[in-house]
Design a protein around this motif. Structure first.
Motif, mmCIF file in Angstrom:
data_model
loop_
_atom_site.group_PDB
_atom_site.id
_atom_site.type_symbol
_atom_site.label_atom_id
_atom_site.label_comp_id
_atom_site.label_asym_id
_atom_site.label_seq_id
_atom_site.Cartn_x
_atom_site.Cartn_y
_atom_site.Cartn_z
ATOM 1 N N PHE A 226 0.867 -1.173 0.000
ATOM 2 C CA PHE A 226 0.000 0.000 0.000
ATOM 3 C C PHE A 226 0.904 1.223 0.000
ATOM 4 N N PRO A 227 0.533 2.256 -0.748
ATOM 5 C CA PRO A 227 1.386 3.453 -0.793
ATOM 6 C C PRO A 227 1.712 3.970 0.608
ATOM 7 N N GLY A 228 3.004 4.198 0.858
ATOM 8 C CA GLY A 228 3.433 4.742 2.133
ATOM 9 C C GLY A 228 3.623 3.722 3.225
ATOM 10 N N LEU A 229 3.301 2.460 2.966
ATOM 11 C CA LEU A 229 3.416 1.427 3.995
ATOM 12 C C LEU A 229 4.883 1.073 4.223
ATOM 13 N N ASP A 230 5.248 0.806 5.466
ATOM 14 C CA ASP A 230 6.623 0.448 5.821
ATOM 15 C C ASP A 230 7.003 -0.860 5.132
ATOM 16 N N LEU A 231 8.151 -0.865 4.483
ATOM 17 C CA LEU A 231 8.609 -2.056 3.782
ATOM 18 C C LEU A 231 8.821 -3.241 4.721
ATOM 19 N N GLN A 232 9.126 -2.948 5.970
ATOM 20 C CA GLN A 232 9.429 -4.015 6.913
ATOM 21 C C GLN A 232 8.202 -4.869 7.204
ATOM 22 N N LEU B 77 4.914 -18.619 -6.797
ATOM 23 C CA LEU B 77 5.334 -17.228 -6.672
ATOM 24 C C LEU B 77 4.330 -16.476 -5.803
ATOM 25 N N VAL B 78 4.844 -15.803 -4.772
ATOM 26 C CA VAL B 78 4.026 -14.966 -3.895
ATOM 27 C C VAL B 78 4.576 -13.545 -3.978
ATOM 28 N N VAL B 79 3.740 -12.602 -4.390
ATOM 29 C CA VAL B 79 4.190 -11.222 -4.568
ATOM 30 C C VAL B 79 3.431 -10.331 -3.594
ATOM 31 N N LEU B 80 4.082 -9.965 -2.503
ATOM 32 C CA LEU B 80 3.499 -9.073 -1.506
ATOM 33 C C LEU B 80 3.866 -7.648 -1.878
ATOM 34 N N HIS B 81 3.274 -7.178 -2.939
ATOM 35 C CA HIS B 81 3.659 -5.887 -3.504
ATOM 36 C C HIS B 81 2.476 -5.367 -4.315
ATOM 37 N N TRP C 218 -9.657 -5.676 -5.006
ATOM 38 C CA TRP C 218 -9.314 -4.345 -4.501
ATOM 39 C C TRP C 218 -8.220 -4.509 -3.457
ATOM 40 N N LEU C 219 -7.524 -3.434 -3.201
ATOM 41 C CA LEU C 219 -6.358 -3.489 -2.333
ATOM 42 C C LEU C 219 -6.779 -3.337 -0.877
ATOM 43 N N VAL C 220 -6.400 -4.322 -0.075
ATOM 44 C CA VAL C 220 -6.584 -4.232 1.383
ATOM 45 C C VAL C 220 -5.249 -3.833 2.011
ATOM 46 N N GLY C 221 -4.246 -4.668 1.781
ATOM 47 C CA GLY C 221 -2.868 -4.251 2.023
ATOM 48 C C GLY C 221 -2.379 -4.218 3.442
ATOM 49 N N GLY C 222 -3.150 -4.707 4.414
ATOM 50 C CA GLY C 222 -2.714 -4.643 5.798
ATOM 51 C C GLY C 222 -2.347 -6.008 6.359
ATOM 52 N N GLN C 223 -2.269 -6.056 7.692
ATOM 53 C CA GLN C 223 -1.884 -7.291 8.357
ATOM 54 C C GLN C 223 -2.884 -8.403 8.098
ATOM 55 N N ASP D 191 -6.514 -5.093 13.950
ATOM 56 C CA ASP D 191 -5.790 -3.958 14.529
ATOM 57 C C ASP D 191 -5.825 -2.820 13.511
ATOM 58 N N PRO D 192 -6.628 -1.786 13.736
ATOM 59 C CA PRO D 192 -6.756 -0.697 12.758
ATOM 60 C C PRO D 192 -5.425 -0.034 12.417
ATOM 61 N N THR D 193 -4.488 -0.059 13.368
ATOM 62 C CA THR D 193 -3.208 0.596 13.103
ATOM 63 C C THR D 193 -2.377 -0.175 12.071
ATOM 64 N N GLN D 194 -2.761 -1.429 11.805
ATOM 65 C CA GLN D 194 -2.043 -2.246 10.845
ATOM 66 C C GLN D 194 -2.789 -2.379 9.516
ATOM 67 N N GLU D 195 -3.874 -1.596 9.381
ATOM 68 C CA GLU D 195 -4.685 -1.652 8.158
ATOM 69 C C GLU D 195 -4.683 -0.271 7.507
ATOM 70 N N PRO D 196 -3.972 -0.062 6.433
ATOM 71 C CA PRO D 196 -3.797 1.276 5.861
ATOM 72 C C PRO D 196 -5.078 1.894 5.314
ATOM 73 N N LYS D 197 -6.107 1.119 5.059
ATOM 74 C CA LYS D 197 -7.352 1.674 4.541
ATOM 75 C C LYS D 197 -8.271 2.196 5.644
ATOM 76 N N ILE D 198 -7.919 1.945 6.921
ATOM 77 C CA ILE D 198 -8.806 2.298 8.024
ATOM 78 C C ILE D 198 -8.267 3.509 8.763
ATOM 79 N N ARG D 199 -9.167 4.450 9.000
ATOM 80 C CA ARG D 199 -8.816 5.593 9.852
ATOM 81 C C ARG D 199 -8.765 5.142 11.314
ATOM 82 N N ALA D 200 -8.199 5.970 12.136
ATOM 83 C CA ALA D 200 -8.116 5.652 13.559
ATOM 84 C C ALA D 200 -9.514 5.400 14.117
ATOM 85 N N ILE D 201 -9.653 4.310 14.834
ATOM 86 C CA ILE D 201 -10.933 3.920 15.426
ATOM 87 C C ILE D 201 -10.793 4.002 16.937
#
Length: 988
Positions: free
Chosen positions: A778-784, A821-825, A907-912, A947-957
């Motif tokens: 997800f754009p801006g997500l930490d590579l780690q 092949l698994v592409v986490l990108h 669609w992109l979810v992109g979180g934990q 965990d909302p903090t690990q889901e880039p599509k979710i605002r702070a809950i």
């Protein structure tokens, strides 16, 4: 009053027969100027010839009844010019006009003053022929170029017309070239049948022609009956009455029992065609060769070439070795008479040499043909098209990919314009839409014209077959499908639906999928091939030993590569890996050149992928308890099929016009809309969609009773159009308290065609080589975050390795050494092409990394692919004309490269939550059916808190709010494409 009457009579006499002004100098019909067109025609200057014939038409004879029979000649020869120029539509229009005139004036030969007897010709042409001698004991007839023909009415009829107020037509005798009118009538009839094909049988004009000729309208017991027999035989062929056609054509070969005449060459060629189509090759060869002698004798050089082409093709198809002997002397002989025929014969001789692998001789002949063609109009017509096609074939055989591709592009542009097959499809389709064909006849024509290319098609005309494959045919195929539904033929309809899907995919590929078909025949595992495809493989490997040798070398190179880790710190191994990959690339490039060469040849190739099975074959492969739901989205309706092992049911989905908005509304209600929109807690508390989804599932499955789902163990879905964006897993099984998402009831998977529902294919077992790419999901997500997820998958899978740097070669080559092949990108998906994106992402932007390169050799890529960073029109609210092709075509492309199992996101979810789902799925994949592994992963994920903090599509809950993985936003994005293959057992 008498003066008025006399004046009226004079006026009527003047208008009844309009003799052109040139009649004072040239009384012959057609005029002398007409024959000047033949010099240009045989020189290949078709546009000049066209102008001459059009001028003759403008000055032709007219009466109160319209054009006279001389116009048959003008329309026919105008049609012949258009035919040679490749404009088949205009050519057919001219032939139709000529045939209509023949029908209107069907009794014209009854007014001809024929000579009392036929005399032998003094022509010595036969003695100059250098390629053999006729075995037919006939002489050449000397039939006069001019015969008198009466036109107008008798004196008594004119008096009656005057008294009754009718039209007066005084009797006149025209010096008419009867044999030219007869010849042109025959040419128009046969060309019309050639262009219209099977459609001609059902055209009203064909019936009118048969009726007109059936009365044999010439003098009874007269030698001119042979002319009628030729025309009638051609008319019978137009109507599909082949036995009668052969009988009449045979009767037409001689006049007065002993003389060849102007229609003899044409009749012999047609008898050759009839014998060839029935597989009587020896008889066909005799007819074609005899036709060459007759055509040469009567200076019909276009027929001469056609006879030689038929003779050579018969020589080739019947398996006779070497050069077709008459070609070389014939090409030398005809150069004194017709540049066009010479060029055409040089091209046939060149192809003859090419078929034997003698490229040097073929190249020399193409050079001669180029000089013969020069700047004449024929370079832009059929002769030029064939020249470019054969030039491409020579270039590919000699390894000149760039120039071969350029020549082929030019050739296929012409063949797409001049295709008879495509025109026949259009004729049949328009006639059915206009109500000119019954449903049963239309169904038969669609079945014939929209068929899979047969070995006979490839043998007869590979260029025409390639033009057919590369042209869009969705509209007539949809009408064919609708017709099968209307006729309540579910078995036929579901097969046509798969044909539709195959064509949608193949039409986006080079040469309409021809090269892909050859790759599968020559490289795919034998268990996925039909018996006929296996035989084609054996034959091709024998006929092209260089390819077989390269295949063995490529296999050995790939085996050596598998002994080296995908990424290694050892410099020696890295160097060895690069060297081996470079070697593999060169071997593959040479194989591709050979494939390009084979693709243009008269070699049959079954289209292995996607497979095409009949209903009974599909059902035979289905396990007990499996339900197949397949859909076809039309312009105004949606047709659904439900298939199990014993039955098939179809229905029209209710209120189909509302489905796109309902799919969009469902996606929006579960949080899928604008890609940039962040989700809040309120988005996850909305449950109104559950009731709506239950009603939607009932319409799409035709199942209203929730207990019915308990009869099944698995659902396989074949979506179409916007239904690709609909997560069927999410749909509730009922509106009441018993309602649950469908995936909670049973496993669900998708396939792009019904024939792939239970297809044999590659699988990746526990020891499979697995490559994992970790990047930004997800754009801006930490590579780690993705890196940690990749480490989790590595821990769960043996032989898994994380790929962190771009491969030493383009990833399309590196992928050939992966089983999984698994592409986490997040994937970059350009709009220019459905195959213009890089699945591996590590070297995106580098040539040779796009999916279109994965489709080329070396075959195959990973058997299992996971792409949770894929994006589709689902998260744009189906805007920009979303039709499902952004999923369907990439899926087909990945499967065509060898994948049997693909998990990708709509669609992109992109979180934990994504990483957890993927890890659980992948770790079970080597041991469990894919649909069961995915269902297990979803059900496990549904138990977990989010965990909302690990889901880039979710605002702070707020901390007081709890969010769980039961909400479909987190798991229903994923689309499991799978052919149902059993997992491979672990090695002992």
């Amino acid at each position: 009053m008498a003066n008025v009457r006399n004046g009226l009579c004079l006026a009527l006499l003047l208008v009844a027969w309009q003799v052109p002004a040139r009649a004072q100098q040239d009384l012959s019909v057609p005029p002398t100027g007409y024959y000047l067109g033949f010099a240009a025609f045989h020189a290949g200057d078709y546009r000049d010839a066209l102008g001459i014939f059009q001028a003759s038409l403008r000055s032709g004879v007219r009466s109160t009844e319209g054009r006279w029979v001389d116009a048959i000649c003008y329309h026919t020869m105008i049609g012949e010019c258009y035919y040679q120029m490749g404009d088949v539509a205009k050519a057919l229009e001219q032939y139709d006009m000529a045939v209509k005139l023949a029908v209107v004036h069907n009794n014209w030969m009854l007014r001809v003053e024929f000579p009392n007897a036929i005399e032998p010709s003094a022509s010595t042409v036969r003695s100059t022929i250098t390629w053999g001698a006729t075995k037919r004991p006939t002489a050449l007839a000397r039939i006069p170029d001019r015969m008198g023909t009466f036109q107008g009415q008798s004196d008594a009829a004119n008096v009656q017309a005057i008294q009754g107020g009718g039209v007066v037509a005084t009797q006149q005798i025209f010096p008419l070239n009867v044999k030219e009118v007869v010849r042109c009538t025959a040419v128009a009839i046969r060309r019309r049948q050639e262009l219209m094909g099977v459609v001609c049988r059902h055209d009203p004009l064909t019936g009118q022609l048969l009726a007109a000729l059936g009365s044999r309208p010439t003098q009874p017991n007269h030698w001119s009956q042979a002319w009628i027999s030729c025309q009638l035989g051609l008319a019978y062929k137009s109507a599909g009455k082949l036995e009668q056609a052969a009988s009449e054509l045979t009767r037409s070969l001689v006049v007065a029992g002993q003389f060849d005449h102007e229609l003899t060459p044409l009749a012999l060629v047609e008898l050759g065609h009839l014998a060839f189509e029935q597989g009587q090759y020896n008889l066909a060869a005799d007819f074609y060769l005899e036709a060459t002698f007759a055509a040469a004798a009567f200076e019909q050089f276009d027929v001469l070439f056609e006879a030689f082409q038929g003779g050579w093709l018969t020589h080739l198809i019947s398996g006779k070795p070497g050069l077709y002997a008459p070609l070389v002397p014939a090409a030398q002989w005809v150069q004194r008479h017709s540049r066009a025929a010479q060029a055409a014969l040089l091209l046939t001789t060149a192809e003859n040499y090419l078929s034997g692998g003698e490229a040097v001789q073929a190249t020399a002949l193409l050079g001669q043909a180029r000089q013969t063609i020069g700047n004449r109009e024929m370079r832009n017509g059929r002769i030029g098209g064939r020249f470019n096609y054969l030039s491409a074939l020579v270039d590919f055989q000699q390894g000149n990919l760039a120039s071969g591709t350029k020549a082929l592009t030019t050739a296929m542009t012409f063949y797409g314009f001049s295709s008879k097959w495509l025109m026949q499809i259009g004729l049949a389709d328009r006639s059915y839409v206009a109500g000119g064909l019954s449903q049963r006849i239309a169904e038969g024509l669609y079945s014939e014209l929209l068929r899979e290319p047969t070995p006979a098609d490839w043998a007869a005309d590979p260029a025409e077959t390639l033009a057919y494959l590369g042209a869009p045919r969705l509209a007539p195929m949809l009408r064919w499908f609708d017709l099968a539904v209307l006729l309540k033929d579910d078995e036929k309809a579901i097969e046509i639906a798969d044909r539709l899907r195959r064509h949608r995919f193949h039409s986006t590929l080079p040469l309409g999928g021809r090269t892909l078909a050859l790759r599968w025949i020559l490289e795919a595992p034998q268990e996925v091939l039909s018996q006929s495809a296996v035989l084609q493989r054996q034959d091709l490997l024998v006929r092209y030993p260089e390819y077989a040798k390269l295949t063995a070398q490529a296999a050995e190179t790939r085996q050596q590569l598998r002994a080296i880790p995908l990424e290694t710190d050892d410099a020696g191994q890295r160097q060895q890996q690069k060297s081996l990959f470079t070697q593999l690339a060169k071997l593959s490039d040479r194989q591709e050149l050979i494939l390009s060469n084979i693709a243009l040849r008269r070699e049959p190739s079954e289209f292995v992928f996607p497979p095409l099975l009949g209903l009974k074959q599909i059902q035979a492969k289905m396990p007990e308890g499996q339900l197949l739901l397949a859909y076809v989205v039309g312009a105004r309706n949606v047709t659904a099929f439900a298939v199990d092992k014993e039955r098939i049911v179809s229905w029209q989905v209710e209120s189909a016009e509302d489905l796109p908005s309902q799919v969009t509304a469902l996606l929006r209600s579960i949080g899928v809309s604008d890609r940039k929109k962040a989700l809040e807690i309120a988005d996850f508390k909305n449950t109104a969609w559950q009731k709506d989804s239950a009603a939607l599932l009932a319409r799409l499955s035709n199942i209203r009773d929730v207990e019915t789902w308990s009869r099944y163990r698995e659902v396989v879905i074949v979506p179409d159009g916007y239904l690709w964006y609909l997560p069927f897993e999410t749909l509730y099984t009922s509106e009441g308290a018993q309602g649950r998402p469908l995936i909670s009831k049973l496993p669900i998977r998708y396939v792009p065609t019904a024939s792939l529902a239970n297809a044999a294919g590659p699988v990746a077992g526990p020891q499979a080589v697995t490559g994992i790419v970790a990047g930004r999901m997800f754009p801006g997500l930490d590579l780690q975050i993705a890196a940690t997820a990749a480490d989790g998958i590595r821990a769960a899978l043996q032989s898994a390795q994380r790929l962190t740097v771009a491969p030493v070669v383009p990833s399309s080559l590196a992928a050939a050494n992966l089983d999984r092949l698994v592409v986490l990108h997040e994937l970059d998906l350009p709009s220019r092409s459905p195959y213009g994106w890089s699945p591996m992402q590590l070297d995106r932007g580098v040539r040779g990394t796009e999916l279109e390169s994965w489709l080329t050799l070396p075959w195959q890529g990973p058997a299992q692919i996971v792409l949770p960073g894929f994006r589709t029109a689902a998260d744009t609210e189906l805007k920009s004309g979303a039709n499902g092709d952004d999923i369907f075509l990439p899926v087909c492309g990945l499967m065509a490269s060898g994948a049997g199992n693909i998990l990708l996101s709509r669609w992109l979810v992109g979180g934990q939550s994504s990483f957890d789902l993927i890890r659980e799925y992948v770790q079970e994949l080597p041991f469990t059916r894919a649909s069961e592994a995915w269902r297990r992963s979803v059900l496990l994920g549904a138990r977990n808190p989010i965990d909302p903090t690990q889901e880039p599509k979710i605002r702070a809950i707020p901390l007081t709010e709890e969010l769980r993985g039961t909400h479909p936003f987190f798991w229903s994005s994923y689309l499991l494409i799978d052919t149902g293959a059993e997992p491979r057992a672990a090695a002992p």
